[in-house]
Design an enzyme around this catalytic site. Sequence first.
Site: not given
Ligand code: 3PG
Length: 420
Positions: A35, A222, A378, A401
């Site tokens: 990142r 899931k 991920g 996310g």
């Molecule tokens: C992540 O790693 O997905 C982002 O940095 C967002 O982090 P968070 O889910 O703690 O908001």
Amino acid sequence: MQTLDNYNFAGKKAFVRVDFNVPLDENFNITDDTRMVKALPTLKKILADGGSLIIGSHLGRPKKGPEDKFSLRHIVAHLSELLGTEVKFVDECVGDKVKAAVAALKPGEVLLLENLRFHAEEEGKPRGLAEDASDEEKAAAKKAIKASQKEFTKELADLADVYVNDAFGTAHRAHASTALMAEYFSPENKMFGYLMGKEVAAVDKVMKEMVRPFTAIMGGSKVSSKIDIIENLLTKVDNLIIAGGMTYTFTKALGGKIGNSICEDDKLDLALELINKAKANHVNLVLAVDAKIADDFSNDANTDFCDVDKIPDGWEGMDIGPKSEALFADVIKKSKTILWNGPTGVFEFDNFTSGSRAVAEAIVEATKNGAFSLVGGGDSVACVNKFGLADKVSYVSTGGGALLEAIEGKTLPGIAAIQG
Ligand code: 3PG
């Protein structure tokens, strides 16, 4: 919409919101700097123009205010090395110390602020409420934090002449620095960074401008955590390949025997509903036909192969089998747009990587033949990295996310704040 390339940062102070939420080991060494590396083009462009950088980020999920393990001071040396210039650090993100550091900042200089989430105002959620707080107390705390969030946001915005959002990983959060502060800048003084621009373009290519056939490969253990994504994809894709632990919930729902495989017994009806929805939408829902099974959840368990719906008791599915690999690869190779989220099995164990590798290789081949492929979320990124194939797909997202919410079809606040 304003762009980095059209903007001359000479003499300007730019607040750049990055997502430097990088993994650290127990000695605070960065174990994956992807990142940071991906944000460099934006940071370097601003410096090259003669602008100065005020860099803001979060790290982790601090819930009690400042905590050393979440301090961005741990990344200063590495950022400095990557940028090839000194990075000044201030152990706050608002307040007099910060104002003074910003005032002293000269063109070409870099200032990294402390973790924005050390202040509850960044997220805008009350902290430290007693568990037995009454509804009135909760409402009052919420009101108070929203008011102080406004001041915090304005204070951040007042630091800079221009706001650049390059934090795609956090674009799904409507936080002070990721979305709210954009309001304080005129349209010509707020813009995406290069990384954000590329991420948004990649998501749009898949979700809005897809060339058909469009295939999504969804893994994950899931069904419940992927339900919104699957529902949305069923309105977009031609082929939906279901992989990973979810396979066994679908297989059981169809009457198969899954032995000790992972399964959400309360989601069998949901799995059937999704199968029916796929039929109604003329989506080719592709499920595994065979599995690599193990007699224990470990890398050195005894293994065997069997039909996915005939897994003996005492055995569990750990990956797809060779027939499924061929089936998935065939669908993938015929596709022109591909989205991959989630491995086909327990790829962390070397003995159960074959299915994920087959998927990755098929995506690479389709990409070579002109398909657009987006890998994100991920574990599938970890997969392409593990197989050394990350540079052979069209785009690897830095979003976890955030990417998932974009695939769900949600508007991401960090993007909307700039796009208007
Ligand atoms: C992540 O790693 O997905 C982002 O940095 C967002 O982090 P968070 O889910 O703690 O908001």
